[in-house]
Motif scaffolding. Structure first.
Motif, PDB file in Angstrom:
ATOM      1  N   ARG A 284      45.336  58.421  43.864  1.00  0.00           N
ATOM      2  CA  ARG A 284      45.935  59.759  43.930  1.00  0.00           C
ATOM      3  C   ARG A 284      45.040  60.815  43.288  1.00  0.00           C
ATOM      4  O   ARG A 284      45.450  61.557  42.405  1.00  0.00           O
ATOM      5  N   GLU A 285      43.800  60.847  43.731  1.00  0.00           N
ATOM      6  CA  GLU A 285      42.871  61.880  43.248  1.00  0.00           C
ATOM      7  C   GLU A 285      42.580  62.871  44.370  1.00  0.00           C
ATOM      8  O   GLU A 285      43.056  64.005  44.339  1.00  0.00           O
ATOM      9  N   LEU A 286      41.798  62.442  45.363  1.00  0.00           N
ATOM     10  CA  LEU A 286      41.494  63.286  46.519  1.00  0.00           C
ATOM     11  C   LEU A 286      42.118  62.673  47.770  1.00  0.00           C
ATOM     12  O   LEU A 286      42.282  61.453  47.865  1.00  0.00           O
ATOM     13  N   SER A 287      42.443  63.522  48.742  1.00  0.00           N
ATOM     14  CA  SER A 287      43.015  63.028  49.999  1.00  0.00           C
ATOM     15  C   SER A 287      41.949  62.309  50.827  1.00  0.00           C
ATOM     16  O   SER A 287      42.193  61.258  51.415  1.00  0.00           O
ATOM     17  N   CYS A 288      40.775  62.921  50.884  1.00  0.00           N
ATOM     18  CA  CYS A 288      39.645  62.394  51.634  1.00  0.00           C
ATOM     19  C   CYS A 288      38.425  63.181  51.170  1.00  0.00           C
ATOM     20  O   CYS A 288      38.556  64.146  50.416  1.00  0.00           O
ATOM     21  N   VAL A 289      37.240  62.752  51.588  1.00  0.00           N
ATOM     22  CA  VAL A 289      36.027  63.450  51.151  1.00  0.00           C
ATOM     23  C   VAL A 289      35.054  63.599  52.311  1.00  0.00           C
ATOM     24  O   VAL A 289      35.124  62.885  53.305  1.00  0.00           O
ATOM     25  N   PHE A 290      34.147  64.556  52.160  1.00  0.00           N
ATOM     26  CA  PHE A 290      33.007  64.664  53.061  1.00  0.00           C
ATOM     27  C   PHE A 290      31.896  63.803  52.488  1.00  0.00           C
ATOM     28  O   PHE A 290      31.382  64.086  51.399  1.00  0.00           O
ATOM     29  N   ASP A 291      31.560  62.750  53.203  1.00  0.00           N
ATOM     30  CA  ASP A 291      30.418  61.927  52.812  1.00  0.00           C
ATOM     31  C   ASP A 291      29.179  62.548  53.448  1.00  0.00           C
ATOM     32  O   ASP A 291      29.134  62.769  54.654  1.00  0.00           O
ATOM     33  N   PHE A 292      28.168  62.814  52.638  1.00  0.00           N
ATOM     34  CA  PHE A 292      27.043  63.615  53.103  1.00  0.00           C
ATOM     35  C   PHE A 292      25.868  62.809  53.661  1.00  0.00           C
ATOM     36  O   PHE A 292      24.835  63.382  53.985  1.00  0.00           O
ATOM     37  N   ASP A 293      26.022  61.485  53.781  1.00  0.00           N
ATOM     38  CA  ASP A 293      24.896  60.687  54.266  1.00  0.00           C
ATOM     39  C   ASP A 293      24.410  61.155  55.633  1.00  0.00           C
ATOM     40  O   ASP A 293      23.213  61.169  55.911  1.00  0.00           O
ATOM     41  N   VAL A 294      25.340  61.551  56.522  1.00  0.00           N
ATOM     42  CA  VAL A 294      24.942  61.976  57.867  1.00  0.00           C
ATOM     43  C   VAL A 294      24.151  63.276  57.804  1.00  0.00           C
ATOM     44  O   VAL A 294      23.043  63.377  58.336  1.00  0.00           O
ATOM     45  N   VAL A 295      24.702  64.302  57.133  1.00  0.00           N
ATOM     46  CA  VAL A 295      24.046  65.613  57.171  1.00  0.00           C
ATOM     47  C   VAL A 295      22.823  65.686  56.251  1.00  0.00           C
ATOM     48  O   VAL A 295      22.037  66.634  56.346  1.00  0.00           O
ATOM     49  N   MET A 296      22.637  64.687  55.378  1.00  0.00           N
ATOM     50  CA  MET A 296      21.443  64.666  54.530  1.00  0.00           C
ATOM     51  C   MET A 296      20.281  63.924  55.185  1.00  0.00           C
ATOM     52  O   MET A 296      19.188  63.856  54.616  1.00  0.00           O
ATOM     53  N   LEU A 297      20.495  63.386  56.369  1.00  0.00           N
ATOM     54  CA  LEU A 297      19.432  62.634  57.048  1.00  0.00           C
ATOM     55  C   LEU A 297      18.175  63.489  57.211  1.00  0.00           C
ATOM     56  O   LEU A 297      18.240  64.636  57.639  1.00  0.00           O
ATOM     57  N   GLY A 298      17.033  62.908  56.852  1.00  0.00           N
ATOM     58  CA  GLY A 298      15.755  63.591  57.041  1.00  0.00           C
ATOM     59  C   GLY A 298      15.423  64.618  55.989  1.00  0.00           C
ATOM     60  O   GLY A 298      14.379  65.261  56.060  1.00  0.00           O
ATOM     61  N   THR A 299      16.326  64.803  54.995  1.00  0.00           N
ATOM     62  CA  THR A 299      16.059  65.788  53.946  1.00  0.00           C
ATOM     63  C   THR A 299      15.675  65.073  52.662  1.00  0.00           C
ATOM     64  O   THR A 299      16.071  63.936  52.432  1.00  0.00           O
ATOM     65  N   PRO A 300      14.901  65.733  51.802  1.00  0.00           N
ATOM     66  CA  PRO A 300      14.434  65.099  50.558  1.00  0.00           C
ATOM     67  C   PRO A 300      15.523  65.111  49.498  1.00  0.00           C
ATOM     68  O   PRO A 300      15.621  66.030  48.695  1.00  0.00           O
ATOM     69  N   ASN A 301      16.408  64.104  49.500  1.00  0.00           N
ATOM     70  CA  ASN A 301      17.498  64.037  48.529  1.00  0.00           C
ATOM     71  C   ASN A 301      16.962  64.189  47.114  1.00  0.00           C
ATOM     72  O   ASN A 301      16.056  63.474  46.691  1.00  0.00           O
ATOM     73  N   GLY A 302      17.560  65.101  46.379  1.00  0.00           N
ATOM     74  CA  GLY A 302      17.147  65.286  44.994  1.00  0.00           C
ATOM     75  C   GLY A 302      15.816  65.972  44.851  1.00  0.00           C
ATOM     76  O   GLY A 302      15.254  66.026  43.770  1.00  0.00           O
ATOM     77  N   GLY A 303      15.288  66.499  45.923  1.00  0.00           N
ATOM     78  CA  GLY A 303      13.968  67.116  45.877  1.00  0.00           C
ATOM     79  C   GLY A 303      13.955  68.540  45.375  1.00  0.00           C
ATOM     80  O   GLY A 303      12.912  69.180  45.367  1.00  0.00           O
ATOM     81  N   GLY A 304      15.117  69.051  44.963  1.00  0.00           N
ATOM     82  CA  GLY A 304      15.159  70.387  44.393  1.00  0.00           C
ATOM     83  C   GLY A 304      14.733  71.479  45.359  1.00  0.00           C
ATOM     84  O   GLY A 304      13.941  72.348  45.041  1.00  0.00           O
ATOM     85  N   GLY A 305      15.258  71.436  46.589  1.00  0.00           N
ATOM     86  CA  GLY A 305      14.988  72.519  47.526  1.00  0.00           C
ATOM     87  C   GLY A 305      13.672  72.407  48.270  1.00  0.00           C
ATOM     88  O   GLY A 305      13.218  73.376  48.865  1.00  0.00           O
ATOM     89  N   LYS A 306      13.046  71.227  48.264  1.00  0.00           N
ATOM     90  CA  LYS A 306      11.745  71.086  48.922  1.00  0.00           C
ATOM     91  C   LYS A 306      11.926  70.843  50.419  1.00  0.00           C
ATOM     92  O   LYS A 306      11.709  69.748  50.937  1.00  0.00           O
ATOM     93  N   LYS A 307      12.335  71.904  51.123  1.00  0.00           N
ATOM     94  CA  LYS A 307      12.643  71.793  52.545  1.00  0.00           C
ATOM     95  C   LYS A 307      11.399  71.510  53.391  1.00  0.00           C
ATOM     96  O   LYS A 307      11.517  71.072  54.527  1.00  0.00           O
ATOM     97  N   HIS A 308      10.195  71.767  52.844  1.00  0.00           N
ATOM     98  CA  HIS A 308       8.994  71.525  53.649  1.00  0.00           C
ATOM     99  C   HIS A 308       8.698  70.038  53.773  1.00  0.00           C
ATOM    100  O   HIS A 308       7.779  69.657  54.492  1.00  0.00           O
TER     101      HIS A 308
END
Length: 588
Positions: A284-308
């Motif tokens: 009884r905490e959250l109803s559901c969540v957005f899991d970000f694995d899909v939308v984080m694909l191909g991005t530098p996780n934890g890279g501090g904004g290093k979009k290049h």
């Protein structure tokens, strides 16, 4: 609850509205709440049952409203509290629900609480934010730790009045609230949550909801970015030690007074076992969540904004991310969500399919089939239903407005001394995943500024609005909009299979071009077969082993009816869904 009597939000089709870019009614170039109200008949006709409204609170807009200066007021260009009261009523009069963004990891530095907190170490609000003494090295003042902000640079900002640093996981104008302080928590609940629940809203999308609890020792993070002064520190502030305690407290002390309130959490960087702790019905905490694995694909996780450093993901990686989210409900009392877009992501058509002109509409329909056949609460983002796609590659940095993107670009610019090749690389990354892609104005018609405003829009309108817009697609029975409407209706009609289906299985995991999966009805007597071609080429069908000759009914396909026939192979970007009934399943 069982599938026979689920919570109202489980089968709801939700639509996210980003107010600045949705619909402007007064010609100031910024979307507003009256604009939202004017489109409710359109959304109702599409099949939308719940609206998620992104932050409309009063704000200096350093981070597009996620820096809130007053939870109980509205940003004036968007409208007034009276406009919000009307929006709530108009939604409910149509049988629709409304949820708001809940941004309580941080406030704006202009919030009255922080304005008081920064004045001294002894006043009533002194401990409502995260303050720490400087680290003195060789007689010089340094931040308390080497933590890097999610938007780049130090996560600490010096405040002369207190001779201390405050923590900001995002931009420096977004100081983090101190959830360890019980009085602060009570004030958050009263001002940010109860104020709006008392007005009748139906729930919240909870921003950054696994960041409240930090490691209160604030140790230095390990060096992952060599040569950098500040380091990603997610290990010290994501899913911290008191997160579950505080979410349960919030549910028991506040939410339970209001009935079945939807709380959908934003939960980045979280493994499946940890996700379950948040969304178990028993917890009884959250109803559901957005899991970000899909939308984080191909991005530098934890890279501090290093979009290049962004790269194109593979289809097997995409399948694995979908599988993780779908398997969350397997053998558990949890619930899940289905989404491919939001205000922080590039457009799904550009990122996960194709925005080539010859395939774009078909690919948009293919993604509609994917989303509508996955189990969970469905979330659409404004413009997704007409196949809006990323801004063109030729746009320059002067068209961007997002603070995260601009910080990332300027970091490359400074670090590499205006090197043109590095700047080209930076813009390529931002064109694929930059947040401005989702924040371009909704394309309502082919008139000036896409019918979004009669004034000068706050951000450039997409070049292709004359070809891709709501008015044109409403008049075209073969449009992505018409197809989305059909798929949402089909999803409702076959809710037990599409919304509540179980036993999700991927049958062609390593195939780089085709995505094939099956789902079962909870009673085990019906199955869905879903075939999706993610390529520009003709592809063979990958039937589940032993089921090639099974008798099946074509439930839906994205081929143009009367113009194209379902054949032996999958045509480029084709989607098809088959239904296998009980008698057939028992007979093979």
């Amino acid at each position: 609850m069982s599938a026979s009597k689920p919570n109202w939000w489980k089968a709801s089709t939700c639509y996210q509205i980003w107010p600045a870019s949705y619909k402007d009614t007064n010609g100031d170039g910024i979307g507003d709440i009256p604009g939202i109200i004017s489109t409710l008949p359109y959304l109702k006709d599409l099949g939308v049952e719940t609206i998620w409204l992104s932050p409309m609170y009063d704000s200096p807009q350093k981070d597009m409203g996620y820096d809130i200066s007053n939870y109980e007021d509205v940003y004036p260009p968007y409208g007034t509290v009276a406009d919000m009261d009307r929006l709530i009523k108009e939604c409910h009069d149509r049988g629709m629900k409304l949820i708001l963004d809940l941004v309580i990891n941080h406030t704006s530095d202009q919030h009255a609480w922080f304005q008081e907190s920064r004045k001294s170490k002894t006043n009533e609000y002194a401990d409502w934010y995260v303050w720490r003494d400087p680290k003195i090295i060789n007689g010089k003042r340094h931040p308390p730790s080497n933590w890097r902000s999610i938007f780049g640079g130090s996560a600490w900002e010096y405040c002369e009045e207190r001779d201390q640093y405050y923590l900001h996981l995002f931009v420096k104008e977004q100081p983090d609230l101190n959830w360890e302080n019980e009085e602060a928590r009570k004030a958050i609940y009263k001002s940010a949550i109860e104020f709006w629940l008392n007005k009748g809203i139906d729930g919240f999308r909870v921003d950054a909801c696994n960041l409240y609890s930090k490691d209160v020792l604030f140790p230095d993070a390990v060096t992952r970015l060599h040569g950098e002064e500040f380091q990603p520190a997610e290990d010290h502030y994501i899913n911290g030690p008191r997160m579950h305690e505080w979410l349960r407290e919030q549910r028991q002390q506040v939410l339970d007074k209001y009935g079945d309130i939807l709380m959908v959490g934003e939960l980045p960087f979280t493994e499946a076992a940890e996700v379950l702790k948040y969304v178990s019905a028993e917890a009884r905490e959250l109803s559901c969540v957005f899991d970000f694995d899909v939308v984080m694909l191909g991005t530098p996780n934890g890279g501090g904004g290093k979009k290049h450093h962004t790269v194109r993901h593979t289809l097997p990686q995409f399948k694995e991310a979908i599988r993780k989210v779908q398997h969350l409900i397997r053998g558990t009392d949890a619930w899940t969500t289905v989404f491919l877009e939001n205000h922080d992501q590039g457009r799904s058509l550009s990122r996960f399919a194709t925005d080539k002109p010859q395939w774009r509409e078909k690919a948009a329909k293919m993604l509609a089939v994917l989303m509508c056949t996955l189990t969970g609460t469905l979330f659409l983002y404004q413009g997704q239903e007409i196949g809006m796609y990323n801004h063109p590659e030729h746009w320059g940095v002067e068209e961007l407005r997002d603070i995260d993107s601009l910080n990332a670009y300027n970091d490359v610019k400074t670090r590499h001394k205006d090197d043109p090749l590095w700047l080209k690389k930076a813009m390529k990354g931002l064109q694929l995943v930059g947040r401005d892609n989702a924040r371009l104005p909704v394309q309502w018609d082919a008139s000036a500024n896409a019918g979004f405003t009669t004034g000068k829009p706050w951000i450039r309108v997409h070049d292709d609005y004359e070809a891709v817009n709501v008015a044109a697609q409403r008049a075209d029975p073969h449009s992505p909009l018409a197809f989305w409407k059909k798929m949402i209706a089909l999803r409702k009609q076959h809710a037990e299979l599409m919304v509540f289906g179980t036993d999700f299985e991927v049958w062609d995991f390593f195939d780089q071009d085709v995505f094939t999966f099956t789902k079962a009805h909870p009673d085990g007597h019906h199955k869905l077969f879903v075939f999706l071609n993610f390529s520009d080429d003709l592809q063979p069908l990958h039937y589940p082993h032993g089921l090639e000759g099974m008798k099946k009914e074509l439930l839906v396909s994205n081929l143009r009816q009367g113009e194209e026939e379902v054949g032996r192979y999958l045509t480029p970007w084709e989607a098809r869904v088959y239904l296998v009934r009980e008698t057939v399943l028992n007979g093979y």
